[in-house]
Design a protein around this motif. Structure first.
Motif, PDB file in Angstrom:
ATOM      1  N   ALA A 200      27.191   5.720 -27.043  1.00 37.97           N
ATOM      2  CA  ALA A 200      26.124   6.466 -27.703  1.00 37.97           C
ATOM      3  C   ALA A 200      26.631   7.748 -28.341  1.00 37.97           C
ATOM      4  O   ALA A 200      27.741   8.196 -28.077  1.00 37.97           O
ATOM      5  N   ASN A 201      25.780   8.354 -29.190  1.00 33.07           N
ATOM      6  CA  ASN A 201      26.026   9.711 -29.668  1.00 33.07           C
ATOM      7  C   ASN A 201      24.715  10.395 -30.013  1.00 33.07           C
ATOM      8  O   ASN A 201      23.692   9.745 -30.178  1.00 33.07           O
ATOM      9  N   CYS A 202      24.756  11.703 -30.102  1.00 37.87           N
ATOM     10  CA  CYS A 202      23.580  12.491 -30.442  1.00 37.87           C
ATOM     11  C   CYS A 202      23.991  13.518 -31.487  1.00 37.87           C
ATOM     12  O   CYS A 202      24.994  14.212 -31.322  1.00 37.87           O
ATOM     13  N   VAL A 203      23.223  13.586 -32.583  1.00 37.68           N
ATOM     14  CA  VAL A 203      23.555  14.469 -33.705  1.00 37.68           C
ATOM     15  C   VAL A 203      22.439  15.490 -33.896  1.00 37.68           C
ATOM     16  O   VAL A 203      21.277  15.118 -34.047  1.00 37.68           O
ATOM     17  N   GLU A 204      22.795  16.784 -33.886  1.00 39.98           N
ATOM     18  CA  GLU A 204      21.854  17.872 -34.118  1.00 39.98           C
ATOM     19  C   GLU A 204      22.214  18.560 -35.442  1.00 39.98           C
ATOM     20  O   GLU A 204      23.375  18.900 -35.669  1.00 39.98           O
ATOM     21  N   VAL A 205      21.242  18.767 -36.301  1.00 42.99           N
ATOM     22  CA  VAL A 205      21.454  19.530 -37.539  1.00 42.99           C
ATOM     23  C   VAL A 205      20.364  20.591 -37.635  1.00 42.99           C
ATOM     24  O   VAL A 205      19.197  20.272 -37.872  1.00 42.99           O
ATOM     25  N   ALA A 206      20.769  21.831 -37.442  1.00 43.49           N
ATOM     26  CA  ALA A 206      19.809  22.938 -37.542  1.00 43.49           C
ATOM     27  C   ALA A 206      19.567  23.292 -39.002  1.00 43.49           C
ATOM     28  O   ALA A 206      20.436  23.140 -39.861  1.00 43.49           O
ATOM     29  N   ARG A 207      18.370  23.763 -39.305  1.00 43.34           N
ATOM     30  CA  ARG A 207      18.077  24.228 -40.653  1.00 43.34           C
ATOM     31  C   ARG A 207      18.786  25.568 -40.885  1.00 43.34           C
ATOM     32  O   ARG A 207      19.145  26.275 -39.937  1.00 43.34           O
ATOM     33  N   PRO A 208      19.026  25.930 -42.155  1.00 43.32           N
ATOM     34  CA  PRO A 208      19.737  27.177 -42.460  1.00 43.32           C
ATOM     35  C   PRO A 208      19.096  28.376 -41.770  1.00 43.32           C
ATOM     36  O   PRO A 208      17.876  28.556 -41.801  1.00 43.32           O
ATOM     37  N   GLY A 209      19.944  29.172 -41.122  1.00 45.63           N
ATOM     38  CA  GLY A 209      19.484  30.386 -40.460  1.00 45.63           C
ATOM     39  C   GLY A 209      18.961  30.182 -39.053  1.00 45.63           C
ATOM     40  O   GLY A 209      18.699  31.155 -38.352  1.00 45.63           O
ATOM     41  N   VAL A 210      18.812  28.917 -38.592  1.00 45.38           N
ATOM     42  CA  VAL A 210      18.286  28.650 -37.247  1.00 45.38           C
ATOM     43  C   VAL A 210      19.433  28.694 -36.238  1.00 45.38           C
ATOM     44  O   VAL A 210      20.483  28.099 -36.438  1.00 45.38           O
ATOM     45  N   GLY A 212      20.331  28.440 -31.851  1.00 40.74           N
ATOM     46  CA  GLY A 212      19.801  27.974 -30.566  1.00 40.74           C
ATOM     47  C   GLY A 212      19.053  26.660 -30.654  1.00 40.74           C
ATOM     48  O   GLY A 212      18.152  26.417 -29.845  1.00 40.74           O
ATOM     49  N   PHE A 213      19.418  25.788 -31.603  1.00 40.13           N
ATOM     50  CA  PHE A 213      18.760  24.483 -31.762  1.00 40.13           C
ATOM     51  C   PHE A 213      19.623  23.437 -31.071  1.00 40.13           C
ATOM     52  O   PHE A 213      20.628  22.987 -31.597  1.00 40.13           O
ATOM     53  N   PHE A 214      19.246  23.048 -29.840  1.00 37.26           N
ATOM     54  CA  PHE A 214      20.046  22.128 -29.040  1.00 37.26           C
ATOM     55  C   PHE A 214      19.160  21.052 -28.401  1.00 37.26           C
ATOM     56  O   PHE A 214      19.017  20.991 -27.164  1.00 37.26           O
ATOM     57  N   PRO A 215      18.507  20.202 -29.191  1.00 41.83           N
ATOM     58  CA  PRO A 215      17.586  19.219 -28.606  1.00 41.83           C
ATOM     59  C   PRO A 215      18.258  18.082 -27.844  1.00 41.83           C
ATOM     60  O   PRO A 215      17.623  17.426 -27.032  1.00 41.83           O
ATOM     61  N   CYS A 216      19.555  17.826 -28.098  1.00 45.04           N
ATOM     62  CA  CYS A 216      20.211  16.704 -27.420  1.00 45.04           C
ATOM     63  C   CYS A 216      20.228  16.888 -25.907  1.00 45.04           C
ATOM     64  O   CYS A 216      19.931  15.964 -25.160  1.00 45.04           O
ATOM     65  N   PHE A 217      20.599  18.079 -25.459  1.00 43.90           N
ATOM     66  CA  PHE A 217      20.717  18.332 -24.034  1.00 43.90           C
ATOM     67  C   PHE A 217      19.842  19.486 -23.566  1.00 43.90           C
ATOM     68  O   PHE A 217      19.724  19.734 -22.372  1.00 43.90           O
ATOM     69  N   GLY A 218      19.297  20.255 -24.515  1.00 43.90           N
ATOM     70  CA  GLY A 218      18.524  21.428 -24.145  1.00 43.90           C
ATOM     71  C   GLY A 218      19.368  22.669 -24.003  1.00 43.90           C
ATOM     72  O   GLY A 218      18.872  23.755 -23.706  1.00 43.90           O
TER      73      GLY A 218
END
Length: 221
Positions: A200-210, A212-218
């Motif tokens: 498996a894999n998990c990909v996080e892409v934060a919007r510009p300027g954001v 602390g965006f870590f939804p994969c693991f919190g």
């Protein structure tokens, strides 16, 4: 950990359509994680002994980042007096005696889940927290068809996007277990055990300027 978002297929990254202004993605891989589970119950007169077993081995990595390899084996043994009156059991007379142990022992498994095994001696505790030593020998033999499923979980948040995909293999199995702890010995067979493998894999892409965006693991992987 959010299970639906924490694992994503290592076989294929799903494009997120991130443009040049979008932050670089965080990518986490479960390169391979194999798990064997089993439960055994043995009755001897009024004494019921139950063994709960979970054993795994896995390789994990972020991108970029080193590959981490880890094994984990958990065993719990519960001994109960099935002849005790319910009122006595509730008061602790005839209730279960529990032994628990954990070690970093790795499950040794065939890649197609045809068989697996774990053999280890580990330190644990009894119900009062006293130290005990537990000896474990367990072996799984695959009996069912090899099942393959792919689960995709794309999601969109105000802060950014995340895509998680599991690429799973599973097979029904028969497990033979032998445990020795605190002068007691129990062995038995679980005809309804199972073996599972996840890539498996998990990909996080934060919007510009954001930040602390870590939804994969919190939290940052």
């Amino acid at each position: 950990m959010k299970r639906s978002l924490a694992v994503v297929a290592v076989l294929a990254l799903v494009p997120l359509g991130a443009g040049p202004a979008t932050a670089a993605p965080n990518i986490y891989h479960v390169i391979s994680s194999t798990h064997g589970g089993a439960y055994v119950a043995v009755e001897d007169g009024c004494e019921l002994t139950e063994v709960f077993l979970s054993s795994s081995t896995g390789m994990f990595a972020s991108q970029p980042g080193p590959v981490n390899k880890q094994g984990l084996t958990d065993v719990a043994v519960r001994i109960s007096d099935t002849c005790a009156e319910p009122s006595a059991a509730a008061a602790g007379g005839g209730g279960g005696i529990m032994f628990e142990a954990r070690s970093m022992a790795e499950l040794v498994a065939d890649p197609r889940l045809r068989n697996a095994s774990v053999s280890t001696t580990m330190e644990g505790t009894d119900a009062d927290g006293n130290p005990v030593t537990m000896e474990l020998d367990a072996a799984w033999i695959g009996t069912g068809e090899l099942e393959h499923t792919v689960i995709s979980n794309p999601d969109h948040f105000p802060e950014g996007n995340v895509v998680a995909v599991d690429n799973n293999l599973r097979r029904d199995a028969v497990a033979d277990i032998s445990v020795k702890v605190a002068g007691r010995s129990v062995s038995g067979t679980d005809p309804a055990a199972s073996l599972e493998l996840v890539k498996a894999n998990c990909v996080e892409v934060a919007r510009p300027g954001v930040e602390g965006f870590f939804p994969c693991f919190g939290f940052p992987g």
